[in-house]
Design an enzyme around this catalytic site. Structure first.
Site, mmCIF file in Angstrom:
data_model
loop_
_atom_site.group_PDB
_atom_site.id
_atom_site.type_symbol
_atom_site.label_atom_id
_atom_site.label_comp_id
_atom_site.label_asym_id
_atom_site.label_seq_id
_atom_site.Cartn_x
_atom_site.Cartn_y
_atom_site.Cartn_z
ATOM 1 N N ASP A 60 0.784 -1.112 0.106
ATOM 2 C CA ASP A 60 -0.085 -0.161 -0.095
ATOM 3 C C ASP A 60 0.713 1.221 -0.084
ATOM 4 O O ASP A 60 1.839 1.292 0.817
ATOM 5 C CB ASP A 60 -0.948 -0.099 1.415
ATOM 6 C CG ASP A 60 -2.139 0.923 1.072
ATOM 7 O OD1 ASP A 60 -1.661 2.044 0.768
ATOM 8 O OD2 ASP A 60 -3.306 0.277 1.247
ATOM 9 N N PHE A 83 0.337 5.658 -10.486
ATOM 10 C CA PHE A 83 -1.248 5.574 -11.019
ATOM 11 C C PHE A 83 -1.946 5.263 -9.697
ATOM 12 O O PHE A 83 -3.233 5.369 -9.780
ATOM 13 C CB PHE A 83 -1.359 4.279 -11.831
ATOM 14 C CG PHE A 83 -0.810 4.533 -13.328
ATOM 15 C CD1 PHE A 83 -1.388 5.136 -14.201
ATOM 16 C CD2 PHE A 83 0.421 3.771 -13.549
ATOM 17 C CE1 PHE A 83 -0.884 5.227 -15.663
ATOM 18 C CE2 PHE A 83 0.947 3.898 -14.818
ATOM 19 C CZ PHE A 83 0.498 4.563 -15.963
ATOM 20 N N SER A 127 -6.000 14.266 -14.518
ATOM 21 C CA SER A 127 -7.277 14.175 -15.470
ATOM 22 C C SER A 127 -7.998 15.451 -15.839
ATOM 23 O O SER A 127 -7.633 16.463 -15.213
ATOM 24 C CB SER A 127 -8.063 13.476 -14.193
ATOM 25 O OG SER A 127 -9.415 13.641 -14.847
ATOM 26 N N TYR A 152 -12.899 13.556 -5.256
ATOM 27 C CA TYR A 152 -11.892 12.908 -6.249
ATOM 28 C C TYR A 152 -11.235 13.830 -7.245
ATOM 29 O O TYR A 152 -10.111 13.951 -7.022
ATOM 30 C CB TYR A 152 -12.759 11.586 -7.120
ATOM 31 C CG TYR A 152 -11.788 11.189 -8.360
ATOM 32 C CD1 TYR A 152 -10.731 10.489 -8.071
ATOM 33 C CD2 TYR A 152 -12.017 11.643 -9.505
ATOM 34 C CE1 TYR A 152 -9.974 10.180 -9.155
ATOM 35 C CE2 TYR A 152 -11.195 11.381 -10.735
ATOM 36 C CZ TYR A 152 -10.068 10.636 -10.444
ATOM 37 O OH TYR A 152 -9.281 10.282 -11.451
ATOM 38 N N LYS A 156 -6.944 15.181 -7.252
ATOM 39 C CA LYS A 156 -6.184 15.732 -8.504
ATOM 40 C C LYS A 156 -5.688 16.917 -8.627
ATOM 41 O O LYS A 156 -4.531 17.181 -8.775
ATOM 42 C CB LYS A 156 -6.982 15.319 -9.793
ATOM 43 C CG LYS A 156 -7.239 13.536 -9.841
ATOM 44 C CD LYS A 156 -6.054 12.710 -10.068
ATOM 45 C CE LYS A 156 -6.404 11.421 -10.104
ATOM 46 N NZ LYS A 156 -5.469 10.428 -9.939
ATOM 47 N N ARG A 298 -27.626 13.293 -14.938
ATOM 48 C CA ARG A 298 -26.849 12.855 -13.613
ATOM 49 C C ARG A 298 -26.138 14.065 -13.108
ATOM 50 O O ARG A 298 -25.390 14.693 -13.815
ATOM 51 C CB ARG A 298 -25.805 11.775 -13.931
ATOM 52 C CG ARG A 298 -25.122 11.119 -12.879
ATOM 53 C CD ARG A 298 -24.559 9.901 -13.320
ATOM 54 N NE ARG A 298 -23.454 10.078 -14.433
ATOM 55 C CZ ARG A 298 -22.613 9.251 -14.658
ATOM 56 N NH1 ARG A 298 -22.755 7.946 -14.523
ATOM 57 N NH2 ARG A 298 -21.685 9.623 -15.877
ATOM 58 N N GLY A 300 -23.503 16.382 -11.252
ATOM 59 C CA GLY A 300 -21.913 16.444 -11.387
ATOM 60 C C GLY A 300 -21.278 16.122 -12.833
ATOM 61 O O GLY A 300 -20.163 16.116 -13.042
HETATM 62 N N1 LIG Z 1 -9.655 5.541 -15.653
HETATM 63 C C1 LIG Z 1 -9.826 6.891 -16.080
HETATM 64 O O1 LIG Z 1 -11.177 6.982 -16.540
HETATM 65 C C2 LIG Z 1 -8.962 7.898 -15.570
HETATM 66 C C3 LIG Z 1 -9.191 9.201 -15.963
HETATM 67 C C4 LIG Z 1 -8.375 10.071 -15.408
HETATM 68 C C5 LIG Z 1 -7.240 9.705 -14.660
HETATM 69 N N2 LIG Z 1 -7.224 8.608 -13.980
HETATM 70 C C6 LIG Z 1 -6.122 8.091 -13.079
HETATM 71 O O2 LIG Z 1 -5.194 7.377 -13.641
HETATM 72 C C7 LIG Z 1 -4.830 6.430 -12.641
HETATM 73 C C8 LIG Z 1 -5.105 4.898 -12.865
HETATM 74 O O3 LIG Z 1 -6.449 4.678 -13.337
HETATM 75 P P1 LIG Z 1 -7.050 3.369 -13.766
HETATM 76 O O4 LIG Z 1 -8.211 3.655 -14.497
HETATM 77 O O5 LIG Z 1 -5.951 2.643 -14.326
HETATM 78 O O6 LIG Z 1 -7.539 2.819 -12.058
HETATM 79 P P2 LIG Z 1 -7.432 1.465 -11.515
HETATM 80 O O7 LIG Z 1 -8.331 1.388 -10.283
HETATM 81 O O8 LIG Z 1 -7.660 0.340 -12.565
HETATM 82 O O9 LIG Z 1 -5.810 1.357 -11.187
HETATM 83 C C9 LIG Z 1 -5.387 1.890 -10.013
HETATM 84 C C10 LIG Z 1 -4.699 0.765 -9.247
HETATM 85 O O10 LIG Z 1 -3.919 1.241 -8.172
HETATM 86 C C11 LIG Z 1 -4.318 0.520 -6.973
HETATM 87 N N3 LIG Z 1 -4.217 1.091 -5.658
HETATM 88 C C12 LIG Z 1 -5.276 2.149 -5.312
HETATM 89 N N4 LIG Z 1 -4.805 2.634 -4.089
HETATM 90 C C13 LIG Z 1 -3.609 2.081 -3.910
HETATM 91 C C14 LIG Z 1 -2.685 2.333 -2.811
HETATM 92 N N5 LIG Z 1 -2.934 3.057 -1.734
HETATM 93 N N6 LIG Z 1 -1.569 1.613 -2.815
HETATM 94 C C15 LIG Z 1 -1.379 0.899 -3.773
HETATM 95 N N7 LIG Z 1 -1.952 0.408 -4.704
HETATM 96 C C16 LIG Z 1 -3.391 1.070 -4.859
HETATM 97 C C17 LIG Z 1 -5.674 -0.046 -7.163
HETATM 98 O O11 LIG Z 1 -5.324 -1.479 -6.818
HETATM 99 C C18 LIG Z 1 -5.601 -0.490 -8.821
HETATM 100 O O12 LIG Z 1 -4.820 -1.510 -9.238
HETATM 101 C C19 LIG Z 1 -5.475 6.925 -11.490
HETATM 102 O O13 LIG Z 1 -4.851 7.608 -10.606
HETATM 103 C C20 LIG Z 1 -6.847 7.686 -11.847
HETATM 104 O O14 LIG Z 1 -7.462 8.644 -10.919
HETATM 105 C C21 LIG Z 1 -7.876 7.477 -14.542
#
Ligand SMILES: NC(=O)c1ccc[n+]([C@@H]2O[C@H](COP(=O)([O-])OP(=O)(O)OC[C@H]3O[C@@H](n4cnc5c(N)ncnc54)[C@H](O)[C@@H]3O)[C@@H](O)[C@H]2O)c1
Length: 344
Positions: A60, A83, A127, A152, A156, A298, A300
């Site tokens: 974590d 990520f 984002s 959320y 960011k 919706r 937001g």
């Molecule tokens: N998917 C989207 O639409 C989107 C859009 C803009 C930004 N993002 C950002 O991109 C990043 C990745 O998004 P994603 O869609 O791949 O999400 P995801 O949930 O598939 O991947 C995030 C990963 O981080 C892990 N995680 C979460 N908290 C953790 C912690 N404290 N320690 C270790 N691991 C942890 C989760 O288990 C997961 O595997 C995120 O920061 C998200 O906010 C995503």
């Protein structure tokens, strides 16, 4: 010797695709993930795609000592792609403190430990949510940051500020903030893709689950927006294209090509597509009819947003390449594969 890149959240949706692209480009990858929103067998699938097994530490990012130990174990990490975060907008409204703790403290821990371990660069997952409803479209990186619509979104914005302030204070860190638009699709191998826990929060998994019969109907939230067909408009970016932007960002940091210590790039296609157009494109690309209904707006939801990606195109030399049809077919093939594997 291969340069080491640490990827937090590397078994997640965007992270897993990025790990493969890093490996394809000769980097050695170490993944940290607490598996709160992914599973360990993603590591097997990454290996099947790239032929290389990344190092994996179930950890974590809130665990400061644990991170310290991993940085020591894999001595010589050159940069981090961060990520790991909680990402469900609706849930963040219900559980703001969980979101603030997870998304802020994780980043703070990394930034505190980086100088100690001589890790000089970080690429951060930001984002387009930071723009809210932009005054001008397509939106550029210089557009004003609007009051966040959710905890959320606020994490960011605050994360971006934390990085700016830390670098401005003299910390020896170079950073690239990538503002993603709407990542969709799956790896063409059908071994990696988006695997949401429970009811999907994002449009595409909901759409493909409806198409395959897991969900009865897809709801389109509102057809009375100020857009040509009344539904919301987004910039849908293929996940592999997005993953490639991270490799370019890492190359830029390691080759010291940055013009500023903190750089910000929009990562989108530059094309706005409405939700109804997307449904239409899905039906055309796959030949599958979708059961959908128009429901009330919706709260937001932003009316319309799409990127001006010129800065990334010109400065990074990165461009979204995959057509929307190919991307939608990849999402559908992934859904079919999940059924075959007995997962969904
Ligand atoms: N998917 C989207 O639409 C989107 C859009 C803009 C930004 N993002 C950002 O991109 C990043 C990745 O998004 P994603 O869609 O791949 O999400 P995801 O949930 O598939 O991947 C995030 C990963 O981080 C892990 N995680 C979460 N908290 C953790 C912690 N404290 N320690 C270790 N691991 C942890 C989760 O288990 C997961 O595997 C995120 O920061 C998200 O906010 C995503």
């Amino acid at each position: 010797m291969k340069e080491k890149i640490l990827v937090t959240g590397g078994t997640g949706y965007i992270g897993s695709h990025t790990v493969v692209e890093l490996q394809n480009n000769g980097y050695e990858v170490i993944i940290i993930d607490n598996l709160s929103n992914s599973s360990a067998d993603v590591v097997d699938n990454i290996e099947k795609v790239s032929g290389i097994r990344p190092a994996f530490e179930k950890l974590d990012c809130l665990d400061y000592e644990g991170l310290d130990a991993v940085f020591t174990k894999y001595k010589g990490i050159k940069a981090i792609i961060h990520f790991a975060a909680s990402k469900a907008v609706g849930e963040s409204v219900q559980k703001p403190l969980l979101y603030y703790r997870n998304n802020l403290v994780s980043l703070i821990n990394l930034l505190e430990l980086m100088p100690k371990h001589e890790i000089g660069g970080i690429v951060f997952s930001s984002s387009c949510t930071v723009y809210g409803q932009p005054d001008e479209l397509p939106v550029t990186e210089n557009a004003p940051i609007k009051t966040a619509e959710s905890p959320y979104g606020n994490t960011k914005q605050i994360n971006e500020e934390i990085i700016h302030d830390t670098v401005a204070s003299g910390s020896p860190i170079a950073a690239i903030l990538l503002r993603y638009f709407n990542p969709i699709g799956a790896h063409p191998s059908t071994l990696l893709g988006e695997l949401p826990n429970g009811v999907p929060q994002n449009l595409i998994p909901y759409l493909t689950q409806t198409a395959i019969g897991i969900r009865e109907k897809l709801s389109v939230f509102g057809d009375d927006y100020d857009t040509p067909d009344g539904s919301c408009i987004r910039d849908f970016i293929n996940v592999v294209d997005l993953a490639k932007a991270h490799v370019v960002a890492i190359n830029r940091i390691l080759n010291k090509k940055q013009k500023e210590k903190v750089e910000v790039f929009n990562i989108g296609t530059g094309c706005g597509l409405s939700v109804l157009e997307l449904i239409n494109a899905f039906e055309k690309a796959t030949g599958v009819k979708l059961n959908y209904q128009i429901v009330a707006r919706r709260s937001g939801d932003i009316e319309k947003v799409w990127a001006n990606p010129e800065f990334a195109n010109n400065e990074l030399g990165w461009k979204a390449e995959t057509s929307i049809e190919e991307t939608l077919r990849s999402a559908w093939n992934w859904q079919l594969k999940l059924r075959e594997r007995g997962i969904q």
